[in-house]
Every structure is written in structure tokens, then in C-alpha cells.
Design a protein around this motif. Structure first.
Motif, PDB file in Angstrom:
ATOM      1  N   ASP A 215       0.821  -1.210   0.000  1.00 35.25           N
ATOM      2  CA  ASP A 215       0.000   0.000   0.000  1.00 35.25           C
ATOM      3  C   ASP A 215       0.855   1.259   0.000  1.00 35.25           C
ATOM      4  OD1 ASP A 215      -2.756  -1.084   0.193  1.00 35.25           O
ATOM      5  OD2 ASP A 215      -1.963  -1.979   2.022  1.00 35.25           O
ATOM      6  N   ALA A 216       2.021   1.197   0.614  1.00 30.00           N
ATOM      7  CA  ALA A 216       2.899   2.363   0.696  1.00 30.00           C
ATOM      8  C   ALA A 216       4.312   1.884   1.004  1.00 30.00           C
ATOM      9  CB  ALA A 216       2.419   3.342   1.767  1.00 30.00           C
ATOM     10  N   PHE A 217       5.243   2.825   0.879  1.00 29.29           N
ATOM     11  CA  PHE A 217       6.657   2.520   1.110  1.00 29.29           C
ATOM     12  C   PHE A 217       7.340   3.772   1.625  1.00 29.29           C
ATOM     13  CE2 PHE A 217      10.989   2.934  -0.625  1.00 29.29           C
ATOM     14  CZ  PHE A 217      11.607   1.852  -0.020  1.00 29.29           C
ATOM     15  N   PHE A 218       8.322   3.584   2.514  1.00 30.16           N
ATOM     16  CA  PHE A 218       9.183   4.693   2.931  1.00 30.16           C
ATOM     17  C   PHE A 218      10.571   4.160   3.222  1.00 30.16           C
ATOM     18  CE2 PHE A 218       7.983   2.916   6.979  1.00 30.16           C
ATOM     19  CZ  PHE A 218       9.069   3.155   7.817  1.00 30.16           C
ATOM     20  N   GLU A 219      11.555   5.006   3.024  1.00 33.02           N
ATOM     21  CA  GLU A 219      12.924   4.602   3.354  1.00 33.02           C
ATOM     22  C   GLU A 219      13.809   5.835   3.479  1.00 33.02           C
ATOM     23  OE1 GLU A 219      16.523   1.556   2.011  1.00 33.02           O
ATOM     24  OE2 GLU A 219      14.639   1.559   0.882  1.00 33.02           O
ATOM     25  N   THR A 220      14.714   5.782   4.442  1.00 37.59           N
ATOM     26  CA  THR A 220      15.754   6.780   4.632  1.00 37.59           C
ATOM     27  C   THR A 220      17.085   6.201   4.181  1.00 37.59           C
ATOM     28  OG1 THR A 220      14.637   7.752   6.540  1.00 37.59           O
ATOM     29  CG2 THR A 220      16.983   8.153   6.376  1.00 37.59           C
ATOM     30  N   GLY A 221      17.914   7.028   3.542  1.00 36.54           N
ATOM     31  CA  GLY A 221      19.265   6.591   3.203  1.00 36.54           C
ATOM     32  C   GLY A 221      19.440   6.095   1.784  1.00 36.54           C
ATOM     33  N   THR A 222      18.419   6.224   0.950  1.00 38.28           N
ATOM     34  CA  THR A 222      18.537   5.776  -0.431  1.00 38.28           C
ATOM     35  C   THR A 222      19.353   6.773  -1.254  1.00 38.28           C
ATOM     36  OG1 THR A 222      16.469   6.880  -0.975  1.00 38.28           O
ATOM     37  CG2 THR A 222      16.348   4.543  -0.397  1.00 38.28           C
ATOM     38  N   LYS A 223      19.827   6.308  -2.392  1.00 37.44           N
ATOM     39  CA  LYS A 223      20.523   7.149  -3.363  1.00 37.44           C
ATOM     40  C   LYS A 223      19.654   7.272  -4.613  1.00 37.44           C
ATOM     41  CE  LYS A 223      24.151   7.362  -0.672  1.00 37.44           C
ATOM     42  NZ  LYS A 223      24.462   8.593   0.087  1.00 37.44           N
ATOM     43  N   VAL A 224      20.005   8.229  -5.449  1.00 33.89           N
ATOM     44  CA  VAL A 224      19.150   8.544  -6.590  1.00 33.89           C
ATOM     45  C   VAL A 224      18.967   7.336  -7.518  1.00 33.89           C
ATOM     46  CG1 VAL A 224      21.056   9.474  -7.988  1.00 33.89           C
ATOM     47  CG2 VAL A 224      18.731  10.259  -8.393  1.00 33.89           C
ATOM     48  N   TRP A 225      19.990   6.488  -7.673  1.00 37.78           N
ATOM     49  CA  TRP A 225      19.860   5.331  -8.562  1.00 37.78           C
ATOM     50  C   TRP A 225      18.929   4.275  -7.982  1.00 37.78           C
ATOM     51  CZ3 TRP A 225      24.832   7.224  -7.273  1.00 37.78           C
ATOM     52  CH2 TRP A 225      25.353   6.741  -6.064  1.00 37.78           C
ATOM     53  N   ASP A 226      18.706   4.310  -6.666  1.00 39.03           N
ATOM     54  CA  ASP A 226      17.789   3.348  -6.057  1.00 39.03           C
ATOM     55  C   ASP A 226      16.346   3.605  -6.474  1.00 39.03           C
ATOM     56  OD1 ASP A 226      19.781   2.022  -4.462  1.00 39.03           O
ATOM     57  OD2 ASP A 226      19.722   3.713  -3.083  1.00 39.03           O
ATOM     58  N   PHE A 227      15.984   4.877  -6.653  1.00 32.77           N
ATOM     59  CA  PHE A 227      14.571   5.204  -6.850  1.00 32.77           C
ATOM     60  C   PHE A 227      14.247   5.945  -8.150  1.00 32.77           C
ATOM     61  CE2 PHE A 227      16.319   8.606  -4.046  1.00 32.77           C
ATOM     62  CZ  PHE A 227      16.096   9.716  -4.855  1.00 32.77           C
ATOM     63  N   ALA A 228      15.254   6.247  -8.981  1.00 31.48           N
ATOM     64  CA  ALA A 228      14.999   7.057 -10.177  1.00 31.48           C
ATOM     65  C   ALA A 228      13.979   6.413 -11.102  1.00 31.48           C
ATOM     66  CB  ALA A 228      16.303   7.321 -10.927  1.00 31.48           C
ATOM     67  N   ALA A 229      14.077   5.112 -11.315  1.00 33.93           N
ATOM     68  CA  ALA A 229      13.118   4.420 -12.182  1.00 33.93           C
ATOM     69  C   ALA A 229      11.845   4.057 -11.426  1.00 33.93           C
ATOM     70  CB  ALA A 229      13.755   3.165 -12.774  1.00 33.93           C
ATOM     71  N   GLY A 230      11.996   3.489 -10.243  1.00 34.41           N
ATOM     72  CA  GLY A 230      10.834   3.019  -9.490  1.00 34.41           C
ATOM     73  C   GLY A 230       9.871   4.124  -9.117  1.00 34.41           C
ATOM     74  N   SER A 231      10.393   5.322  -8.814  1.00 31.21           N
ATOM     75  CA  SER A 231       9.501   6.412  -8.442  1.00 31.21           C
ATOM     76  C   SER A 231       8.657   6.868  -9.627  1.00 31.21           C
ATOM     77  CB  SER A 231      10.292   7.574  -7.851  1.00 31.21           C
ATOM     78  OG  SER A 231      11.210   8.105  -8.783  1.00 31.21           O
ATOM     79  N   LEU A 232       9.211   6.808 -10.836  1.00 26.13           N
ATOM     80  CA  LEU A 232       8.415   7.137 -12.022  1.00 26.13           C
ATOM     81  C   LEU A 232       7.329   6.090 -12.235  1.00 26.13           C
ATOM     82  CD1 LEU A 232       7.859   8.893 -14.503  1.00 26.13           C
ATOM     83  CD2 LEU A 232       9.493   7.460 -15.765  1.00 26.13           C
ATOM     84  N   VAL A 233       7.660   4.826 -12.006  1.00 28.02           N
ATOM     85  CA  VAL A 233       6.649   3.765 -12.137  1.00 28.02           C
ATOM     86  C   VAL A 233       5.484   4.039 -11.189  1.00 28.02           C
ATOM     87  CG1 VAL A 233       6.212   1.288 -11.917  1.00 28.02           C
ATOM     88  CG2 VAL A 233       8.357   2.074 -12.921  1.00 28.02           C
ATOM     89  N   VAL A 234       5.784   4.436  -9.950  1.00 26.53           N
ATOM     90  CA  VAL A 234       4.723   4.751  -8.987  1.00 26.53           C
ATOM     91  C   VAL A 234       3.885   5.925  -9.478  1.00 26.53           C
ATOM     92  CG1 VAL A 234       4.220   5.579  -6.659  1.00 26.53           C
ATOM     93  CG2 VAL A 234       5.957   3.815  -6.995  1.00 26.53           C
TER      94      VAL A 234
END
Length: 278
Positions: A215-234
Motif C-alpha cells: 500500500d505504501a513505502f518509505f525509506e531513509t538513506g537511499t541514493k538517486v539510482w535506487d529510486f529514479a526508475a521506481g519512483s516514475l513507475v509509482v
């Protein structure tokens, strides 16, 4: 290149290329896991590992991009930044979930994104991205304005639900002091959500939100390559992605899900002092 000059036809072309790259190198990573895998080097801490396969996978991604898009810049987890002249930057995570990969846990991904403008949340325009679960050979992809897809099927985030009925994903940083703080935050959240999950790959967790598996996700300490693609998918699946308050997503915090759920989770995280350690 301004994001305004990236037309639908080019967005689709870039989305198809991101998908191809993610799948192609995902197959390389999956094949490599059939052999012996060991730690090649350490990064930020003794628990932050890199394998030779990480390096080989990023090398192959860069080779393919040099063939298909030699004018674009590249930002990779292992190889840093190389400049380009087009205004587009490819952001690469050759294996997101390296510890899972090392142990043979089938939750690790190849993440490929392309953005217009500076490769920084809040300043970039995300154009296209793809995330392949390398162990399964299955891929999510998205293009700006073109929706989010999983193996050819359109995906959408879940309808918002109260946090007490929400399954929430998270992840942990590698630095011990940050982990201790994250444990305190989890203690504040645990009795206020349906349950918590820690998969070990930020990219795949974001795709799980996009597909309604979380339903949701959160995380501290990520780098831009961790979420650059996945955040667009969301985002293309109808969700929102941001940091705490009005901040864009970033190392301090990534929160993803339907808008109402993200707002509620943001309030709870700020009550718990999340992000303050960075």
C-alpha cells in the motif's frame, strides 16, 4: 534538452530502450548468479557490499548506452558520472539488492531511468524508466504520460486506506547510527499499520507499490539510482512520491503510495522524528 522538447514519440522510444537495457542486463545478472558469487569490495560500511557482477552489469549498461545513445550523460552507482550533450541523463543501478543477490535471495533488480535536466529530484523531469527483477526476469516500465506497466499489463496503486489497514514497505541504511534511528522510527509505526515488510530492494519495493502489492513505502538513506526508475513507475501508476513535508524524494526520505496514504504516513514519520539523523 528541456523536458518540453521530449515529445511522446521520443518518450516511448526512451521507455522501450530503458526496458531493453534492464531486461538485457537482468539476464546477465541472473546467469551470473548460477556461478559462485563473492564480495569484491566494500563501500560505505562493512555491510555495504559490491560484487564483480555489479561492476560487470554496469559496464554492460554503459556499453549498450554508448551504442544507442552516445550523446546522453550517464550516472551509475558504481561508475559515477560521464557527461553528455543532449540534456538527458541515464541513471543506473546495476544490481539494486546486492546483499540479496549475494545470498541467493531472489529479490534483486536492474534499474534504468532517463531524466531531462539535472539528475536531482526536484530539478529533474523523469522521462522513462524500467526495473527488472533479475531473478525472475520480469519487468516494470513507465514513460512520462504513458502509464506504468508490468509485463505488458497496466498497473495502478491501491486505493487509499487507513494506515491501520495498510501494508507498508521499508528498508534500512548501511550505517549503524542510521539503522539505530530507523529502529526507533519503526517502533513508533509498528502498531499503527497493518504490517511492515522489508524486501531489500528499493526499486522493487516501489514497483510493488505501483502494482498494489504494497500500500505504501518509505525509506531513509537511499541514493538517486535506487529510486529514479521506481519512483516514475509509482507516479505513472497513479501514486505520489516525495520526501517529508514539501521536500522532494531523496536521501533523507522517500515516501510512496496513494496521495492520502502518503500524507498520513508522512505525518506519522515526522512525529517519530524520521529523517532527522541524516
Amino acid at each position: 534538452m528541456s523536458h518540453d522538447t521530449v515529445g511522446t514519440w521520443q518518450t516511448r522510444e526512451l521507455m522501450e530502450l530503458a526496458t531493453f537495457l534492464s531486461r538485457e542486463v537482468g539476464a546477465l545478472v541472473r546467469k551470473a548468479r548460477e556461478g559462485e558469487v563473492s564480495v569484491h569490495d566494500l563501500k560505505s560500511s562493512p555491510t555495504d557490499v559490491v560484487t564483480k557482477v555489479d561492476l560487470a552489469a554496469e559496464t554492460r549498461l554503459r556499453e549498450l548506452l554508448a551504442e544507442h545513445r552516445p550523446e546522453d550523460a550517464v550516472l551509475g552507482e558504481e561508475g559515477g558520472t560521464t557527461g553528455g550533450s543532449s540534456g538527458l541523463t541515464w541513471i543506473l543501478d546495476p544490481i539494486d539488492g546486492t546483499v540479496n543477490f549475494l545470498y541467493g535471495i531472489p529479490v534483486y533488480a536492474v534499474s534504468v531511468a532517463v531524466v531531462a535536466g539535472p539528475p536531482e529530484p526536484g530539478r529533474w523531469t523523469q522521462v522513462a524508466g524500467a526495473v527488472t527483477n533479475a531473478a525472475e526476469g520480469r519487468t516494470w516500465w513507465a514513460g512520462r504520460g504513458l502509464g506504468a506497466w508490468y509485463e505488458g499489463e497496466r498497473v495502478h496503486v491501491n486505493a487509499p486506506a487507513p494506515l491501520a489497514q495498510s501494508l507498508v514497505g521499508t528498508g534500512f541504511a548501511y550505517e549503524a547510527r542510521v539503522r539505530r534511528h530507523q529502529a526507533q522510527v519503526l517502533g513508533h509505526l509498528l502498531d499503527k499499520v497493518r504490517d511492515l515488510r522489508r524486501g531489500g530492494s528499493c526499486a522493487l519495493d516501489l514497483c510493488a507499490v505501483a502494482s498494489g502489492r504494497l500500500d505504501a513505502f518509505f525509506e531513509t538513506g537511499t541514493k538517486v539510482w535506487d529510486f529514479a526508475a521506481g519512483s516514475l513507475v509509482v507516479r505513472e501508476a497513479g501514486g505520489v512520491v516525495r520526501g517529508l513535508g514539501e521536500d522532494p524524494e531523496g536521501t533523507a526520505m522517500v515516501i510512496a503510495g496513494p496521495a492520502e496514504t502518503v500524507d498520513a504516513l508522512d505525518s506519522l514519520l515526522r512525529e517519530a522524528g524520521a529523517g532527522a539523523v541524516l
